[in-house]
Enzyme design. Sequence first.
Site, mmCIF file in Angstrom:
data_model
loop_
_atom_site.group_PDB
_atom_site.id
_atom_site.type_symbol
_atom_site.label_atom_id
_atom_site.label_comp_id
_atom_site.label_asym_id
_atom_site.label_seq_id
_atom_site.Cartn_x
_atom_site.Cartn_y
_atom_site.Cartn_z
ATOM 1 N N HIS A 10 8.935 -51.452 42.637
ATOM 2 C CA HIS A 10 10.123 -50.944 42.595
ATOM 3 C C HIS A 10 10.504 -49.599 43.349
ATOM 4 O O HIS A 10 11.604 -49.161 43.309
ATOM 5 C CB HIS A 10 10.572 -50.919 41.081
HETATM 6 C C1 UD1 Z 1 13.928 -45.678 37.519
HETATM 7 C C2 UD1 Z 1 13.289 -44.198 37.641
HETATM 8 C C3 UD1 Z 1 11.888 -44.473 38.141
HETATM 9 C C4 UD1 Z 1 11.231 -45.396 37.148
HETATM 10 C C5 UD1 Z 1 12.023 -46.753 36.959
HETATM 11 C C6 UD1 Z 1 11.456 -47.811 36.181
HETATM 12 C C7 UD1 Z 1 14.694 -42.588 38.566
HETATM 13 C C8 UD1 Z 1 15.079 -41.640 39.795
HETATM 14 N N1 UD1 Z 1 14.013 -43.580 38.672
HETATM 15 O O1 UD1 Z 1 14.141 -46.357 38.896
HETATM 16 O O2 UD1 Z 1 11.312 -43.199 38.072
HETATM 17 O O3 UD1 Z 1 9.984 -45.812 37.799
HETATM 18 O O4 UD1 Z 1 13.353 -46.560 36.748
HETATM 19 O O5 UD1 Z 1 12.056 -49.022 36.097
HETATM 20 O O6 UD1 Z 1 15.222 -42.367 37.617
HETATM 21 N N2 UD1 Z 1 19.242 -52.114 37.303
HETATM 22 C C9 UD1 Z 1 19.596 -53.287 36.620
HETATM 23 N N3 UD1 Z 1 19.498 -53.352 35.203
HETATM 24 C C10 UD1 Z 1 19.086 -52.278 34.631
HETATM 25 C C11 UD1 Z 1 18.541 -51.090 35.246
HETATM 26 C C12 UD1 Z 1 18.675 -50.968 36.460
HETATM 27 O O7 UD1 Z 1 20.027 -54.175 37.224
HETATM 28 O O8 UD1 Z 1 18.554 -52.242 33.459
HETATM 29 C C13 UD1 Z 1 19.569 -51.894 38.725
HETATM 30 C C14 UD1 Z 1 20.556 -50.804 39.003
HETATM 31 O O9 UD1 Z 1 21.646 -51.612 39.162
HETATM 32 C C15 UD1 Z 1 20.100 -50.187 40.302
HETATM 33 C C16 UD1 Z 1 18.581 -50.572 40.329
HETATM 34 O O10 UD1 Z 1 18.361 -51.500 39.202
HETATM 35 O O11 UD1 Z 1 20.835 -50.954 41.379
HETATM 36 C C17 UD1 Z 1 17.717 -49.174 40.117
HETATM 37 O O12 UD1 Z 1 18.015 -48.668 38.945
HETATM 38 P P1 UD1 Z 1 17.669 -47.032 38.805
HETATM 39 O O13 UD1 Z 1 18.106 -46.714 37.307
HETATM 40 O O14 UD1 Z 1 18.765 -46.269 39.682
HETATM 41 O O15 UD1 Z 1 16.482 -46.686 39.358
HETATM 42 P P2 UD1 Z 1 14.983 -47.595 39.297
HETATM 43 O O16 UD1 Z 1 14.657 -48.178 40.586
HETATM 44 O O17 UD1 Z 1 15.054 -48.550 38.118
#
Ligand code: UD1
Length: 376
Positions: free
Chosen positions: A209
């Site tokens: 991811h």
């Molecule tokens: C985040 C953390 C990363 C951690 C990871 C574990 C930061 C910078 N990154 O990355 O360190 O290893 O979490 O998962 O804080 N989304 C969903 N559903 C959810 C959560 C997220 O659909 O429940 C989607 C969001 O809309 C977004 C993407 O996933 O488009 C990324 O989510 P985001 O929280 O920005 O970062 P992660 O890549 O999950």
Amino acid sequence: MNQYKIFLIVGARPNFMKIAPLFRCLQNKEKQFDTKIVHTGQHYDYEMSQVFFEQLGMVEPDYFLDVGSGSHAVQTARVMVKFEKLVGENRPDLVVVVGDVNSTLAASIVCAKCGIPLAHIEAGLRSFDRAMPEEINRVLTDRIADLLFASEPSGVKNLINEGAAEKKIHLCGNLMIDSLAYHLPQIKQNDIIEKMGLKGQEFGLVTLHRPSNVDNKETLAHVLKILRKAASRGNVVWPLHPRTAANMKSFGLEKDFRGIDNLIIVDPLGYFEFMNLMMNSAYLLTDSGGIQEETTWLGVPCITLRENTERPLTVDEGTNRITGLDITAIINALEWAANFDPSSYTPPELWDGKAASRVVNVLEDFLEQSLKGNAV
Ligand code: UD1
């Protein structure tokens, strides 16, 4: 006896298993600690958040900030605005943040500016790669925290090299491993393998991811080649992170990934399900931080698809190989994994399931000293 109000901050999936043992330990001392869980809402899907609360035995969060997704600035700023208000209304005696996600940094900045003592769990880990958003979050959080809890010796060394006061630093072990050790019976009993029809079969397990691996079309297309290679050797299970799922779709690569023989793509899994797969898998292919540690404790070979790791202990222990995305290195690592013998392996010191109680002892001491005006 004084009762201290403590806020534990969680935001994203890897935070939950680090906070759960601490929450349990603080709850056991409820006369001394009034413990509240603050969930920023950075992760919000059931399978990225709620399922972990249920399985890890945490109550509902006391406060839910509902910040959701957004750019780094938006996400960080939303947590700051909402958390500042909460802190203003409740004035906790101490706030605990874990790991390196945006919620960690956002809550830390608020504490520093509002004069609330801050403890950082997993302090000092460094990849020395400033292109990683998590590295920025780690460095800045450590700079402003009052208590720095390191999970491995490299954390202590890095903090000292950066000039942190030694009295702030405590090598307490690994809270994520506390959760794993505590829930091992439930993990062992989980029936995901039967449900997936994998009983008696060998399989590898994949998680990917990181923005550096999944946010660019060419790189994700290269990952496709890697997974084809891995799956050509046997079954591979891949619980898909929402970030990766969204990018796969928008780059038009979904059909290609789903068409790989032996590659079983599933939605994100609960903790017990995922850990059961991990402990029974032949190898992990991952870019996660926490998985490098969990595999080290379990003695499962881990192939890390990154150029670096902030968890060098896992490499020194001999369970983790850092390959980046180089196909030859990955094929060699798959060979290494196939011949890996975990039988004589023992986990690192202080990864003993008792880290949370060591942390709580330090917190207690710190709060008592601050009351007397002697804190660091
Ligand atoms: C985040 C953390 C990363 C951690 C990871 C574990 C930061 C910078 N990154 O990355 O360190 O290893 O979490 O998962 O804080 N989304 C969903 N559903 C959810 C959560 C997220 O659909 O429940 C989607 C969001 O809309 C977004 C993407 O996933 O488009 C990324 O989510 P985001 O929280 O920005 O970062 P992660 O890549 O999950």
